[in-house]
Design a protein around this motif. Sequence first.
Motif, short mmCIF file in Angstrom:
data_model
loop_
_atom_site.label_atom_id
_atom_site.label_comp_id
_atom_site.label_asym_id
_atom_site.label_seq_id
_atom_site.Cartn_x
_atom_site.Cartn_y
_atom_site.Cartn_z
N GLY A 345 23.06 -47.37 -6.41
CA GLY A 345 23.08 -48.82 -6.25
C GLY A 345 23.59 -49.57 -7.46
O GLY A 345 23.91 -50.75 -7.36
N LEU A 346 23.67 -48.90 -8.61
CA LEU A 346 24.19 -49.56 -9.81
C LEU A 346 25.70 -49.71 -9.73
O LEU A 346 26.39 -48.84 -9.20
N PRO A 347 26.25 -50.78 -10.30
CA PRO A 347 27.71 -50.89 -10.39
C PRO A 347 28.27 -49.70 -11.18
O PRO A 347 27.63 -49.21 -12.12
N PRO A 348 29.45 -49.22 -10.82
CA PRO A 348 30.05 -48.10 -11.56
C PRO A 348 30.16 -48.37 -13.06
O PRO A 348 29.96 -47.48 -13.88
N GLU A 349 30.47 -49.62 -13.42
CA GLU A 349 30.60 -49.95 -14.84
C GLU A 349 29.26 -49.82 -15.56
O GLU A 349 29.20 -49.39 -16.72
N THR A 350 28.16 -50.19 -14.86
CA THR A 350 26.84 -50.05 -15.47
C THR A 350 26.46 -48.58 -15.59
O THR A 350 25.85 -48.16 -16.58
N ARG A 351 26.82 -47.80 -14.57
CA ARG A 351 26.57 -46.35 -14.67
C ARG A 351 27.30 -45.77 -15.88
O ARG A 351 26.75 -44.95 -16.61
N LYS A 590 18.16 -58.20 -6.80
CA LYS A 590 18.98 -59.39 -6.47
C LYS A 590 20.31 -59.36 -7.22
O LYS A 590 21.35 -59.75 -6.68
N LEU A 591 20.27 -58.89 -8.46
CA LEU A 591 21.51 -58.78 -9.22
C LEU A 591 22.44 -57.72 -8.61
O LEU A 591 23.66 -57.90 -8.57
N GLU A 592 21.86 -56.62 -8.13
CA GLU A 592 22.65 -55.59 -7.46
C GLU A 592 23.32 -56.15 -6.20
O GLU A 592 24.48 -55.85 -5.90
N THR A 593 22.57 -56.98 -5.47
CA THR A 593 23.14 -57.61 -4.28
C THR A 593 24.29 -58.54 -4.65
O THR A 593 25.36 -58.52 -4.02
N LEU A 594 24.09 -59.36 -5.68
CA LEU A 594 25.14 -60.28 -6.11
C LEU A 594 26.38 -59.51 -6.55
O LEU A 594 27.52 -59.89 -6.23
N HIS A 595 26.19 -58.41 -7.25
CA HIS A 595 27.33 -57.59 -7.68
C HIS A 595 28.04 -57.02 -6.46
O HIS A 595 29.28 -57.02 -6.39
N ALA A 596 27.27 -56.53 -5.48
CA ALA A 596 27.88 -55.96 -4.27
C ALA A 596 28.67 -57.02 -3.51
O ALA A 596 29.75 -56.75 -2.97
N CYS A 625 27.60 -60.29 -14.10
CA CYS A 625 26.55 -59.63 -13.32
C CYS A 625 26.20 -58.28 -13.94
O CYS A 625 25.02 -57.91 -14.07
N GLU A 626 27.21 -57.54 -14.34
CA GLU A 626 26.99 -56.22 -14.96
C GLU A 626 26.23 -56.36 -16.27
O GLU A 626 25.34 -55.55 -16.57
N GLN A 627 26.57 -57.40 -17.04
CA GLN A 627 25.85 -57.62 -18.30
C GLN A 627 24.37 -57.92 -18.05
O GLN A 627 23.50 -57.40 -18.75
N ARG A 628 24.09 -58.73 -17.02
CA ARG A 628 22.70 -59.06 -16.71
C ARG A 628 21.95 -57.84 -16.18
O ARG A 628 20.77 -57.65 -16.47
N ILE A 629 22.63 -57.00 -15.41
CA ILE A 629 21.99 -55.78 -14.90
C ILE A 629 21.62 -54.86 -16.06
O ILE A 629 20.51 -54.31 -16.12
N GLU A 630 22.55 -54.69 -17.01
CA GLU A 630 22.29 -53.83 -18.15
C GLU A 630 21.14 -54.39 -19.00
O GLU A 630 20.28 -53.64 -19.47
N THR A 632 18.70 -56.24 -17.87
CA THR A 632 17.47 -56.05 -17.10
C THR A 632 16.98 -54.62 -17.20
O THR A 632 15.77 -54.37 -17.34
N LEU A 633 17.90 -53.67 -17.14
CA LEU A 633 17.51 -52.26 -17.31
C LEU A 633 16.89 -52.04 -18.68
O LEU A 633 15.91 -51.30 -18.83
N GLU A 634 17.46 -52.67 -19.70
CA GLU A 634 16.93 -52.54 -21.06
C GLU A 634 15.51 -53.08 -21.15
O GLU A 634 14.67 -52.55 -21.89
N SER A 635 15.23 -54.14 -20.38
CA SER A 635 13.90 -54.77 -20.45
C SER A 635 12.84 -53.98 -19.70
O SER A 635 11.65 -54.25 -19.86
N MET A 636 13.26 -53.01 -18.88
CA MET A 636 12.29 -52.27 -18.06
C MET A 636 11.71 -51.11 -18.88
O MET A 636 11.96 -49.95 -18.64
N LYS A 637 10.93 -51.46 -19.90
CA LYS A 637 10.30 -50.46 -20.76
C LYS A 637 8.93 -50.12 -20.21
O LYS A 637 8.37 -50.81 -19.36
N ALA A 638 8.39 -49.05 -20.74
CA ALA A 638 7.04 -48.64 -20.32
C ALA A 638 6.03 -49.72 -20.68
O ALA A 638 6.08 -50.32 -21.76
N SER A 639 5.11 -49.98 -19.77
CA SER A 639 4.08 -50.99 -20.01
C SER A 639 3.13 -50.53 -21.12
O SER A 639 2.67 -49.40 -21.15
#
Length: 679
Positions: A345-351, A590-596, A625-630, A632-639
């Motif tokens: 589901g990630l954009p190829p550029e984000t992958r 939602k960002l993945e949807t916007l990118h799609a 969109c790709e910058q925001r996805i990256e 967001t991924l960075e912010s998803m750290k362990a609680s």
Amino acid sequence: MVPPSRTDSYTYAFVQIECSLHRKLRQVVNARLRVLNTLPGCQLQELASEYGADDKLGLAESYCAEADRALQSENNSDSDPFDLGYPFERLRTAIKQGNKPALDDILLERAGLWYAKQVLTEDQLAEQLKLSDMTRPEEWYPQARQLRRKLIMHVGPTNSGKTYNALQRLKQAGSGCFAGPLRLLAFEIYERFNAEGVKCNLTTGEERRVDDEVFLTSSTIEMLNLANEIDVLVIDEIQMIADPDRGSAWTQALLGCPAREIHMCGEESAVALVQRIAATIGEDVEVRRYKRLGELQAMEKSLESSFREVEEGDAIVTFSRANIFDVKRNIEQVTGRKCAVVYGGLPPETRAAQARLFNDPTSDYSVMVASDAIGMGLNLSIKRVVFETMEKWNGKENVRLPTPQIKQIAGRAGRFKARPKEDEIDPPKDVPGYVTTLRPADLDVLKAALAEPTQQLQYAMLKPPVEIVERFISSLPLAARLSTGVRHLQALSRTRNDMYLVRDMRSPALISTMDLLHDIRNLSFRERWTCIDAPLRGRDEAQVASFLELARHLADGSPAQILDIDAIDVELLDQEDLDFGARTSERLAKLETLHAQTVTYMWLSNRFPGTFSAIAEAYQLKQLCEQRIEATLESMKASKSAAKRDKPFISRDQFFSQIRRQRENHRGSRKKQRQQSRR
């Protein structure tokens, strides 16, 4: 030896069982026909109306009566394709699986053929039979048949250097093309060639970077240009020629590309099939075999269900988006290692960006958590592949991973460490790779799969050219839907049973897209046929809504500026992360949807530039969109509040799989108790 009398009794009993099963099949079919003819929608009657019947109710009732007679006589559908007969094996399979949509498809398919015989003229029926004859697909490509082509196969496991060697030949060519399965892979080749001073164009479904003075192109397989003669074509992942959904693009490239040399890279499983196809067009195949550069070793121990055993350079493979983030959080909590993530589901550029983080020895990201998207298209510095599970959800249940997929994913281990390249692409290095599982119970499954011999592919997939489909659809009444015409063509299609299968154009995704477009008037056949291949996630309501809005602009001939499309929520990019708080996963979706949605716009722009002209704005929106996805991924750290205690990991898929098994066991025990109580 069994006495003759007993043999007779066994035969009689067997016949009785068969008759009983057939009676049951007949009852189920008749019941389903009544539903299709009476419930809201009255699909049998609506279909009769599409075929131009004056009395749609009468024709539908006649079909039901004829269907029952055909079932009584056990008439099959092998003689005249327009006669009412049934493919009983397909019927039995659909009924056994409880698959109502598949059963309905069969009944409506046979209804359409029977209606055609009642309504259409003999000339129209003869034309349909002629157009549906696909026994000689090589004749669809006369330009390629005029060349004497040289076919070369580079076959071997992952990390054997086969693609590297084929690309060296492409770099030397005066003109040529690389055709691969992924936009990400096409972009990687494009960047590498140009970085080395080998000028190269890029052509994918969503993006074109073309200089008319440059004669090498890197493209996705579906975008391969069959109109121009070239010196060299490199086809990557040739074993995908048998893929039910996309394989027809590989068959088209092999049969139809006017290239003097065609280099095919892939698995040993495709060799015999490609040789059989080549023999039908009078061409020979040279096979060059490669051995893996570095042994792939299955480890003797699993991780014992503990993520504490995860090491630097590990790639943990799981098979759902939710699982990926569960695994990421667990690893980060118990090891302190940061995880990069890759999934479809990630954009190829984000992958690609996540892969760079993982590959960079100076970054903090030492572990990769990924889906089967890592199986191809990414150059990853993986020391060890760890399967979190050996099962994958197929839409109905968890099933064991296919052996070829296990081998392909496992083969990613031991890849050479990616470093900046100054002169040319470094060849693969002789580095060992390791593979294991998270749980002890899965280790034997993994080892058995790796030990299985290669299974040769039996069939290449075909898709008829648009000209044939257009002529076929024109032979039907004007009221017929595109999806009805496609079902009709599929049912009549005939090909060489020893070599080819016709791509199933009746897949739910394709039929759904055709029906979505049906109510949009003023779309030409070519426009509809092009749009059904647009990248569309059918379960994503927001993307479907934007797709339909874009299609209406195409039908009206009115310009469609991406920032003016109501269903594309560009304001999402203005919302701060704080607006979502703990719902980071929701923001990511939602960002993945916007990118799609943006990618779909760019895809349409490549084909209809007059209507979808805001390509610069779309490209900027995509990058943002790709910058925001990256981010967001960075912010998803362990609680920080998460428990640090290392517990045996149970993913969501594993949990629900256990629940289903428990329910099935419970039902089985209750059934057994009822049977015993009756006795």
